[in-house]
Design a protein around this motif. Structure first.
Motif, PDB file in Angstrom:
ATOM      1  N   GLN A  28     113.980 -18.003 -10.623  1.00 56.24           N
ATOM      2  CA  GLN A  28     114.017 -18.304  -9.315  1.00 56.24           C
ATOM      3  C   GLN A  28     113.831 -19.475  -8.665  1.00 56.24           C
ATOM      4  O   GLN A  28     112.799 -20.214  -9.036  1.00 56.24           O
ATOM      5  N   VAL A 146     116.200  -2.267  -7.379  1.00 55.95           N
ATOM      6  CA  VAL A 146     115.426  -3.160  -6.863  1.00 55.95           C
ATOM      7  C   VAL A 146     115.476  -2.611  -5.381  1.00 55.95           C
ATOM      8  O   VAL A 146     116.590  -2.674  -4.903  1.00 55.95           O
ATOM      9  N   ALA A 147     114.113  -2.457  -4.623  1.00 56.43           N
ATOM     10  CA  ALA A 147     114.167  -2.414  -3.281  1.00 56.43           C
ATOM     11  C   ALA A 147     113.898  -3.574  -2.463  1.00 56.43           C
ATOM     12  O   ALA A 147     113.049  -4.555  -2.833  1.00 56.43           O
ATOM     13  N   ILE A 148     114.784  -3.823  -1.483  1.00 59.34           N
ATOM     14  CA  ILE A 148     114.678  -4.988  -0.723  1.00 59.34           C
ATOM     15  C   ILE A 148     114.700  -4.776   0.758  1.00 59.34           C
ATOM     16  O   ILE A 148     115.537  -3.872   1.046  1.00 59.34           O
ATOM     17  N   GLN A 149     113.933  -5.292   1.594  1.00 61.14           N
ATOM     18  CA  GLN A 149     113.797  -5.309   2.981  1.00 61.14           C
ATOM     19  C   GLN A 149     114.702  -6.361   3.577  1.00 61.14           C
ATOM     20  O   GLN A 149     114.652  -7.413   3.489  1.00 61.14           O
ATOM     21  N   ARG A 150     115.799  -5.751   4.330  1.00 63.31           N
ATOM     22  CA  ARG A 150     116.503  -6.422   5.019  1.00 63.31           C
ATOM     23  C   ARG A 150     116.468  -6.269   6.585  1.00 63.31           C
ATOM     24  O   ARG A 150     117.056  -5.051   6.813  1.00 63.31           O
ATOM     25  N   ILE A 154     114.684  -0.999   4.424  1.00 61.84           N
ATOM     26  CA  ILE A 154     114.624  -1.189   3.013  1.00 61.84           C
ATOM     27  C   ILE A 154     115.792  -0.531   2.190  1.00 61.84           C
ATOM     28  O   ILE A 154     116.165   0.706   2.623  1.00 61.84           O
ATOM     29  N   ARG A 155     116.566  -1.377   1.453  1.00 60.37           N
ATOM     30  CA  ARG A 155     117.544  -0.946   0.955  1.00 60.37           C
ATOM     31  C   ARG A 155     117.331  -1.103  -0.719  1.00 60.37           C
ATOM     32  O   ARG A 155     116.842  -1.869  -1.121  1.00 60.37           O
ATOM     33  N   GLU A 156     118.166  -0.067  -1.473  1.00 59.81           N
ATOM     34  CA  GLU A 156     117.856  -0.153  -2.650  1.00 59.81           C
ATOM     35  C   GLU A 156     119.178  -0.648  -3.324  1.00 59.81           C
ATOM     36  O   GLU A 156     120.130   0.009  -3.158  1.00 59.81           O
ATOM     37  N   SER A 171     126.071  -6.143 -10.155  1.00 58.82           N
ATOM     38  CA  SER A 171     125.430  -5.976  -8.596  1.00 58.82           C
ATOM     39  C   SER A 171     126.216  -4.735  -8.215  1.00 58.82           C
ATOM     40  O   SER A 171     127.463  -4.927  -7.609  1.00 58.82           O
ATOM     41  N   THR A 182     128.084 -11.749   2.136  1.00 58.96           N
ATOM     42  CA  THR A 182     126.805 -12.337   2.140  1.00 58.96           C
ATOM     43  C   THR A 182     126.732 -13.844   2.039  1.00 58.96           C
ATOM     44  O   THR A 182     127.627 -14.386   1.472  1.00 58.96           O
ATOM     45  N   SER A 185     121.738 -17.732  -1.455  1.00 58.67           N
ATOM     46  CA  SER A 185     120.571 -18.553  -1.373  1.00 58.67           C
ATOM     47  C   SER A 185     120.496 -19.882  -1.660  1.00 58.67           C
ATOM     48  O   SER A 185     119.411 -20.386  -1.395  1.00 58.67           O
TER      49      SER A 185
END
Length: 247
Positions: A28, A146-150, A154-156, A171, A182, A185
């Motif tokens: 990362q 993976v759980a990601i907050q947007r 929170i979406r998995e 993905s 999208t 990054s």
């Protein structure tokens, strides 16, 4: 005229972050730039330097340094690696055609290096349909959620990892997400998703003879050697890039 000291520090952090990602396997940008800053500012034998958040390089600056290291270390093998990874991507995408695969990332842009993944977005509302297809193909895989907050929600997200000689990451998105774009990054720009037809066109235009030979024979030149070297540590050709910061 020398650049300002803070600009020098920013460049050195970018170089060290790139080395961490290319040589030491840090994945990362966020981790690489902070590890690099701590190493450079706390290194024994050099003047201790403080750094501020705006001294840290952008993801794009680090990517450019990674590409410079890859060009130095890998030389003429890079276009061969790119062609081979794109050919494998085509094979995977055509095998998963029912899931509207789209290629993103370094294999899409052409910025591949040793250790790069083939990154694909696939779209389905029934995850079992995708894993069922992989079983039908007799492809081994591992699955991670993976759980990601947007936006406060929170979406998995599901990621499927394959080994098709080169590492492949799928993905998984619901079909409605095919309509949405999208952002990267790395540079904040919209991610370009290539269809298999567009990828084939890109291969044909960048290497017409190689593409025609591959279509005719279905053989990827030097594939075994490229796969064998893909995860190998690159030679230490840039050890002196990060010498004394106190100049």
């Amino acid at each position: 005229m020398k650049p300002p000291r803070r600009d020098q520090l920013r460049r050195r952090i970018a170089q060290e972050a790139a080395r961490l990602m290319y040589r030491e396997g840090v994945k990362q940008y966020f981790d690489a730039k902070r590890i690099a800053a701590r190493r450079l500012c706390g290194r024994s034998g050099a003047k201790r330097l403080a750094f501020r958040p705006h001294d840290l390089p952008s993801n794009g600056e680090i990517r450019e340094e990674v590409l410079a290291l890859a060009a130095l270390a890998e030389g003429a093998s890079r276009p061969l690696r790119l062609f081979a990874m794109r050919a494998v991507a085509v094979q995977v995408m055509e095998a998963l055609d029912g899931f509207t695969p789209r290629l993103i990332g370094s294999v899409s842009t052409g910025h591949v290096r040793r250790g790069s993944d083939i990154d694909l977005h696939v779209f389905t509302d029934v995850e079992d349909a995708l894993t069922g297809r992989l079983h039908a193909l007799s492809w081994s895989y591992t699955l991670d959620r993976v759980a990601i907050q947007r936006g406060g929600v929170i979406r998995e997200f599901t990621h499927v990892y394959l080994d098709r000689g080169f590492p492949v990451e799928l993905s998984v998105y619901p079909r409605r997400d095919l309509r949405f774009t999208t952002r990267s990054s790395t540079d904040g720009k919209p991610i370009v998703r290539l269809s298999v037809a567009t990828l084939r066109d890109r291969m044909a235009s960048s290497d017409p003879l190689g593409y025609a030979r591959w279509v005719r024979t279905d053989e990827i030149p030097d594939l075994d050697a490229l796969i064998a070297s893909h995860d190998a540590a690159p030679p230490e050709m840039y050890a002196g890039l990060l010498d004394d910061l106190s100049e």
